[in-house]
Enzyme design. Sequence first.
Site, PDB file in Angstrom:
ATOM      1  CE  LYS A  77      10.876   8.207  -7.660  1.00  0.00           C
ATOM      2  NZ  LYS A  77      10.111   6.990  -7.285  1.00  0.00           N
ATOM      3  CB  SER A 152       6.359   8.086  -7.674  1.00  0.00           C
ATOM      4  OG  SER A 152       7.386   7.180  -7.306  1.00  0.00           O
ATOM      5  CB  SER A 176       7.115   4.136  -7.844  1.00  0.00           C
ATOM      6  OG  SER A 176       6.021   4.718  -7.195  1.00  0.00           O
TER       7      SER A 176
END
Lengths: 476, 476
Positions: A77, A152, A176
């Site tokens: 990420k 996210s 997330s």
Amino acid sequence: MAHAANIAALRHGLDAGEYSARELTQDALGRIDATNPLLNCFITITAEQALADADAADARIAAGNAGPLTGIPIAHKDLFCTADAPTTCGSRMLAEYMPPYDATVVARLRTAGAVSLGKTNMDEFAMGASNETSWFGPARNPWRPQHTPGGSSGGAASAVAAGLVPLATGTDTGGSIRQPAAFCGVTGLKPTYGRVSRYGMVAFASSLDQGGAFGRSVEDVEWLLQAMEGHDPQDSTSAERPATTRAAAAGMTLGLPREYWDGLDAGMAQCLQAATRELEAGGCTVRDISLPHTAAAVPAYYVIASAEASANLARYDGVRFGHRADAPKSLDDLYRRSRGEGFGAEVKRRILTGTYVLSVGYYDAYYLKAQRVRRLIRQDFVDAFGAVDAVVAPVTPSVAFELGTVQDPVAMCRQDVFTTPASLAGVPAMSVPCGFCDGLPTGLQLIAPHFEEGRLLALGAAFQRRTDWHLRQPSA
Amino acid sequence: MDWESVVGLEVHIQLATRSKIFSGAGAAFGAEPNTQACGVDLGLPGTLPVLNREALRMALTFGLAIEAEIASECRFDRKNYFYPDLPKGYQISQFEAPVVQGGTIVISAGEAEQRIGITRAHLEEDAGKSLHEDYAGMTGIDLNRAGTPLLEVVSEPDLRSAAQAAAFFRELRALARYLRISDGNLNEGSMRCDANVSVRRRGATALGERTEVKNLNSFRFIERAIRHEIARQIDVLEGGGQVARETRLYDAERDETRPMRGKELSDDYRYFPDPDLLPVRITEALLAEARAEVPELPRAKRRRYQEALGLSAAEAWQLAEEPGMAAYFEAVADAAPPRRAAHWMMDQVAAALNRSGLDIAACPVPAAQLAQLLQRIEDGVVSGKIAATIFEALWNEGGDVDAIIAERGLRQLSDADALTGIVAQVVAAHPAQAQQFRNGKAKLLGFFVGQVMQATAGKADPKQANALLLKALRNP
């Protein structure tokens, strides 16, 4: 079809010389090249570095000192700092930011020999539930590209679901990892707060942020977790605990919290009930429980997360790194324009909210009250785990929605209704694919007591032995 | 009208740790700009603070020395404000739960001892430095100081004069040096002081409106600035005006204070617990470690010097102010008469140190040698005058006192027979003066003593010479 194999099979294939790490990497890079223009799940693709790392992995394998993940492709990420690739946090503010160091998670995976292919798309500073707040445009859901992959960590979930990488790191502050895993039909684990080092993870809400893992199965996620977890002296909040080991699922008592199940929409409820029956068939006992303060979780979460974010994001002032406005006329002008231009609307909204709730005259009414609610929610779980071994719940109120359809920020927050309680309590939680509604994947959430990830892995693996939802793949 | 002034001090003491309070970067003074700042000090995204245990230990040692309450837990908070030399946009400090609460520092400012209450002492990180000169319209930022550990000591408004404030600061500095928690170097900013000053009519119990005077970094400035501020406030009040609550800056060149910023700009720092640092548990083991570092303190030393060693108050103050001086003195006084040791410390030793610009730690004469020398005076082996020349020899060339006495034949002539002969010769050589003495010119005795000293190259014991001369002159 190496890319569809699980990690155990990839490990075998690499060690047996059926293919090299370079071949695996080239194969994955080829698919990323073909698919990323559609899915937008990578912000940065580090092909050259990946091939070099793959060669190093091949050398290790040849020398007979490969670790479990040596040569396995992964993706990070884009809020894990990487010394060899920009770390943007999905923000214009850090669009060109190159960290001088690796996050602890990145360093551990690098040492393990995992081959990172790039940095995955995300909501700006991890603030969002649809990936639409990313400065680089939203990642898309491989099951239906006009739909959100969730957020996210949307890019990570999308990349794993599309078969671009078998494993990906993510972070979960209020859902997330779990929500995008559910939306994309992959397995996603948010470990106990403190299980995985936060050093080098760009902070959103420090008391909630937790690094975790995406994979196509519970077993794959377990491989990744074991390489990520462990105490880090550079993170004062990281715990000194023994490594995660899988518990035994059979004989566990599972609690269904009525606050999560009451009022669930019919299709979703059907999927989840069927999943629960599978767990029972696997030898678990199921009973109803109550987590009475669940409804207060979202408001408390938004107060605490925003308060912490307002301080965490103060360092982006245009002075030392990140976006800096052109030709500032004064110090105030430098601050105002650098931050005004560098941050998107959602980030600004949360900074303002957080600043407000910490201000003199509002602190007690908002921040302190939210902290009290947080203690109550944590106590809910502690009490529940006196009677049950794990909690079974939905991850999301609905399946992945179409991009652009949820405009109201408050409606977007409601996405987090089932995920924020475990975040506030700091307990580990996992999403496993459990069926489809309207042709889109749904997730089953398993929640365990602090540092009992082993129970989640056991339950999830037992569930995946009895079902094949996790093996379903979106059509190319 | 009769006015009473009320003063409280806030003193920042820079702790003498090797590394910074939340990072491993060095904390030495005077390095090239930005060479002692690591990622944590720069506030790089993803970096996290880790508390330096030595800074905590020093704060505890200070707390124990002033007999403060030490809570079982202390906490760190974020103090939020934007400034270019504050890299994170917040300062990590202690607000709600400081490490030290309460305690007392006893001062004596030319009068009886006075107990000054300590409100609290808390740990915090220092900011960097903004350099406004030398950069043609730009501001240079040096982050070497960012993250340096500070102990902020806040006194109660118990001080009643500028002189008392200066005495408090002096006592605090002596204490910090005794405890070895700070070098107390005022020129390098190791101790910085702000004063809260107000005046009220004598006999009033309510406090007057106060001003905060900043930038008081020497004993002289503290006293001058506070005296000036007290006079200014009295002028304002006697002129029928009101004192405005404001921050004022002391300008040493003009010897005046002037307003820094108005109260309308009073900042809201939005303090909240720093989620990156867990509450710190103060264990018994930690307290024991801190207690072991508390030596005999200046005040106790001064009392002992007066009561047990018979020194005057002024002598005790002078000798106890610097721990190095006190240690040297005590080593000498252990093996020689204490009062003689005190006088020698303040005369010959202080003068020699002064001349050579040396610190007591670098004194070339070992305490044991000085003690031996003083003991030889006591034993009547050498006179004070001869001892001074031996001290000079020790200082310049080193060596052993007894060896020097023997080699250079400096032993006092106390052999009565030998001296009786010399006395007889001297009297016989000056018959006229002898007659005058007998006729009543008593002060001629000094002339004869001088003659004896000359004849013995200063080695005669003056007392003995006196007695023998009297005998010889009276009984020719």
